[in-house]
Design a protein around this motif. Structure first.
Motif, PDB file in Angstrom:
ATOM      1  N   ALA A 216       0.833  -1.211   0.000  1.00 48.17           N
ATOM      2  CA  ALA A 216       0.000   0.000   0.000  1.00 48.17           C
ATOM      3  C   ALA A 216       0.865   1.257   0.000  1.00 48.17           C
ATOM      4  CB  ALA A 216      -0.934  -0.008   1.208  1.00 48.17           C
ATOM      5  N   LYS A 217       1.886   1.268   0.828  1.00 51.07           N
ATOM      6  CA  LYS A 217       2.768   2.428   0.934  1.00 51.07           C
ATOM      7  C   LYS A 217       3.474   2.719  -0.392  1.00 51.07           C
ATOM      8  CE  LYS A 217       6.544   4.291   3.685  1.00 51.07           C
ATOM      9  NZ  LYS A 217       7.492   4.031   4.766  1.00 51.07           N
ATOM     10  N   SER A 218       3.898   1.674  -1.083  1.00 51.89           N
ATOM     11  CA  SER A 218       4.643   1.879  -2.329  1.00 51.89           C
ATOM     12  C   SER A 218       3.753   2.051  -3.557  1.00 51.89           C
ATOM     13  CB  SER A 218       5.635   0.740  -2.555  1.00 51.89           C
ATOM     14  OG  SER A 218       4.958  -0.470  -2.769  1.00 51.89           O
ATOM     15  N   HIS A 219       2.442   1.921  -3.379  1.00 48.95           N
ATOM     16  CA  HIS A 219       1.530   2.052  -4.526  1.00 48.95           C
ATOM     17  C   HIS A 219       0.425   3.064  -4.265  1.00 48.95           C
ATOM     18  CE1 HIS A 219       3.510  -1.001  -6.832  1.00 48.95           C
ATOM     19  NE2 HIS A 219       3.499  -1.786  -5.777  1.00 48.95           N
TER      20      HIS A 219
ATOM     21  N   GLY B  38      -0.071   4.863  -1.316  1.00 48.28           N
ATOM     22  CA  GLY B  38      -0.390   5.139   0.079  1.00 48.28           C
ATOM     23  C   GLY B  38      -1.545   4.351   0.664  1.00 48.28           C
ATOM     24  N   SER B  39      -2.322   3.694  -0.169  1.00 47.39           N
ATOM     25  CA  SER B  39      -3.412   2.859   0.339  1.00 47.39           C
ATOM     26  C   SER B  39      -3.675   1.731  -0.647  1.00 47.39           C
ATOM     27  CB  SER B  39      -4.685   3.682   0.547  1.00 47.39           C
ATOM     28  OG  SER B  39      -5.172   4.156  -0.692  1.00 47.39           O
ATOM     29  N   ALA B  40      -4.490   0.781  -0.206  1.00 50.04           N
ATOM     30  CA  ALA B  40      -4.845  -0.349  -1.063  1.00 50.04           C
ATOM     31  C   ALA B  40      -6.188  -0.910  -0.623  1.00 50.04           C
ATOM     32  CB  ALA B  40      -3.776  -1.437  -0.992  1.00 50.04           C
ATOM     33  N   GLU B  41      -6.789  -1.632  -1.524  1.00 52.06           N
ATOM     34  CA  GLU B  41      -7.998  -2.396  -1.241  1.00 52.06           C
ATOM     35  C   GLU B  41      -7.701  -3.838  -1.611  1.00 52.06           C
ATOM     36  OE1 GLU B  41     -11.828  -0.705  -2.590  1.00 52.06           O
ATOM     37  OE2 GLU B  41     -10.565   0.886  -3.422  1.00 52.06           O
ATOM     38  N   GLY B  42      -8.525  -4.749  -1.137  1.00 51.57           N
ATOM     39  CA  GLY B  42      -8.259  -6.134  -1.447  1.00 51.57           C
ATOM     40  C   GLY B  42      -9.497  -6.991  -1.487  1.00 51.57           C
ATOM     41  N   GLN B  43      -9.266  -8.246  -1.820  1.00 49.34           N
ATOM     42  CA  GLN B  43     -10.334  -9.246  -1.889  1.00 49.34           C
ATOM     43  C   GLN B  43      -9.717 -10.588  -1.569  1.00 49.34           C
ATOM     44  OE1 GLN B  43     -10.923 -11.700  -4.656  1.00 49.34           O
ATOM     45  NE2 GLN B  43     -12.826 -12.382  -3.739  1.00 49.34           N
TER      46      GLN B  43
ATOM     47  N   VAL C 206      -5.043  -4.168  -4.655  1.00 50.93           N
ATOM     48  CA  VAL C 206      -5.056  -3.123  -5.675  1.00 50.93           C
ATOM     49  C   VAL C 206      -4.676  -1.823  -4.972  1.00 50.93           C
ATOM     50  CG1 VAL C 206      -6.381  -1.860  -7.397  1.00 50.93           C
ATOM     51  CG2 VAL C 206      -6.869  -4.276  -6.987  1.00 50.93           C
ATOM     52  N   GLY C 207      -3.526  -1.261  -5.376  1.00 48.44           N
ATOM     53  CA  GLY C 207      -3.058  -0.023  -4.785  1.00 48.44           C
ATOM     54  C   GLY C 207      -3.826   1.181  -5.296  1.00 48.44           C
ATOM     55  N   ALA C 208      -3.695   2.294  -4.598  1.00 47.62           N
ATOM     56  CA  ALA C 208      -4.371   3.534  -4.984  1.00 47.62           C
ATOM     57  C   ALA C 208      -3.957   3.980  -6.382  1.00 47.62           C
ATOM     58  CB  ALA C 208      -4.080   4.629  -3.962  1.00 47.62           C
ATOM     59  N   ASN C 209      -2.753   3.597  -6.826  1.00 52.43           N
ATOM     60  CA  ASN C 209      -2.275   3.987  -8.155  1.00 52.43           C
ATOM     61  C   ASN C 209      -2.671   2.990  -9.243  1.00 52.43           C
ATOM     62  OD1 ASN C 209      -0.585   1.828  -7.644  1.00 52.43           O
ATOM     63  ND2 ASN C 209       1.311   2.961  -7.938  1.00 52.43           N
ATOM     64  N   GLY C 210      -3.437   1.949  -8.882  1.00 47.72           N
ATOM     65  CA  GLY C 210      -3.894   0.967  -9.864  1.00 47.72           C
ATOM     66  C   GLY C 210      -3.003  -0.251 -10.006  1.00 47.72           C
ATOM     67  N   GLU C 211      -1.822  -0.220  -9.426  1.00 49.34           N
ATOM     68  CA  GLU C 211      -0.950  -1.400  -9.463  1.00 49.34           C
ATOM     69  C   GLU C 211      -1.593  -2.497  -8.621  1.00 49.34           C
ATOM     70  OE1 GLU C 211       1.997  -1.900 -11.150  1.00 49.34           O
ATOM     71  OE2 GLU C 211       1.630   0.037 -12.103  1.00 49.34           O
ATOM     72  N   TRP C 212      -1.343  -3.743  -9.011  1.00 49.24           N
ATOM     73  CA  TRP C 212      -1.967  -4.837  -8.293  1.00 49.24           C
ATOM     74  C   TRP C 212      -0.982  -5.961  -8.038  1.00 49.24           C
ATOM     75  CZ3 TRP C 212      -2.410  -9.575 -10.850  1.00 49.24           C
ATOM     76  CH2 TRP C 212      -2.142  -9.547 -12.217  1.00 49.24           C
ATOM     77  N   GLY C 213      -1.327  -6.802  -7.098  1.00 48.87           N
ATOM     78  CA  GLY C 213      -0.490  -7.939  -6.756  1.00 48.87           C
ATOM     79  C   GLY C 213      -1.271  -8.899  -5.898  1.00 48.87           C
ATOM     80  N   THR C 214      -0.674 -10.033  -5.600  1.00 51.63           N
ATOM     81  CA  THR C 214      -1.334 -11.031  -4.771  1.00 51.63           C
ATOM     82  C   THR C 214      -0.382 -11.601  -3.736  1.00 51.63           C
ATOM     83  OG1 THR C 214      -0.822 -12.839  -6.295  1.00 51.63           O
ATOM     84  CG2 THR C 214      -2.936 -11.732  -6.598  1.00 51.63           C
ATOM     85  N   LEU C 215      -0.948 -12.031  -2.645  1.00 47.02           N
ATOM     86  CA  LEU C 215      -0.243 -12.766  -1.604  1.00 47.02           C
ATOM     87  C   LEU C 215      -1.044 -14.029  -1.340  1.00 47.02           C
ATOM     88  CD1 LEU C 215       0.423  -9.833   0.882  1.00 47.02           C
ATOM     89  CD2 LEU C 215       2.128 -10.971  -0.537  1.00 47.02           C
TER      90      LEU C 215
END
Length: 114
Positions: free
Chosen positions: A26-29, A31-36, A50-59
């Motif tokens: 979140a910090k690197s994308h 400052g915030s993120a949402e998830g599912q 999904v970061g505030a800048n639109g970048e996405w990733g998974t864990l």
């Protein structure tokens, strides 16, 4: 009735580690993120971010409880589904488009079962 079960120290440590990764994402994308959260098999759960800048990733978490605890620790806003508003926030680039196109872009073909 209150839930009296407690996570094992090992599960709590896993949740803390995942929460740290969520927070760093979140910090690197932006400052915030949402998830599912989505069950992916044998008890494991995918945490889509999904970061505030639109970048996405998974864990990947080893259990639903661990995933939910990590999200709680990180303060991640969860969506019920990865569609609609959340999907619209995802920014894809040339790499993703090429990977999604697969066969149409010269990717390896699926071989038919004999």
């Amino acid at each position: 009735m209150a839930d009296t079960t407690q996570a094992s120290p090992k599960d709590e440590k896993r949740a803390q580690r995942l929460a740290h990764q969520i927070t760093a994402f979140a910090k690197s994308h932006g400052g915030s993120a949402e998830g599912q959260l989505a069950h992916i098999g044998r008890g494991t759960v995918r945490i889509a971010l999904v970061g505030a800048n639109g970048e996405w990733g998974t864990l990947v978490a080893p259990s639903q409880d661990t995933a939910r605890r990590a999200v709680e620790i990180a303060g991640l806003t969860l969506q019920d589904d990865f569609d609609g508003d959340l999907a619209a926030k995802v920014r894809t680039g040339p790499y993703e488009w090429k990977r999604m196109a697969g066969i149409q872009m010269g990717g390896p073909r699926n071989t038919p079962d004999a």
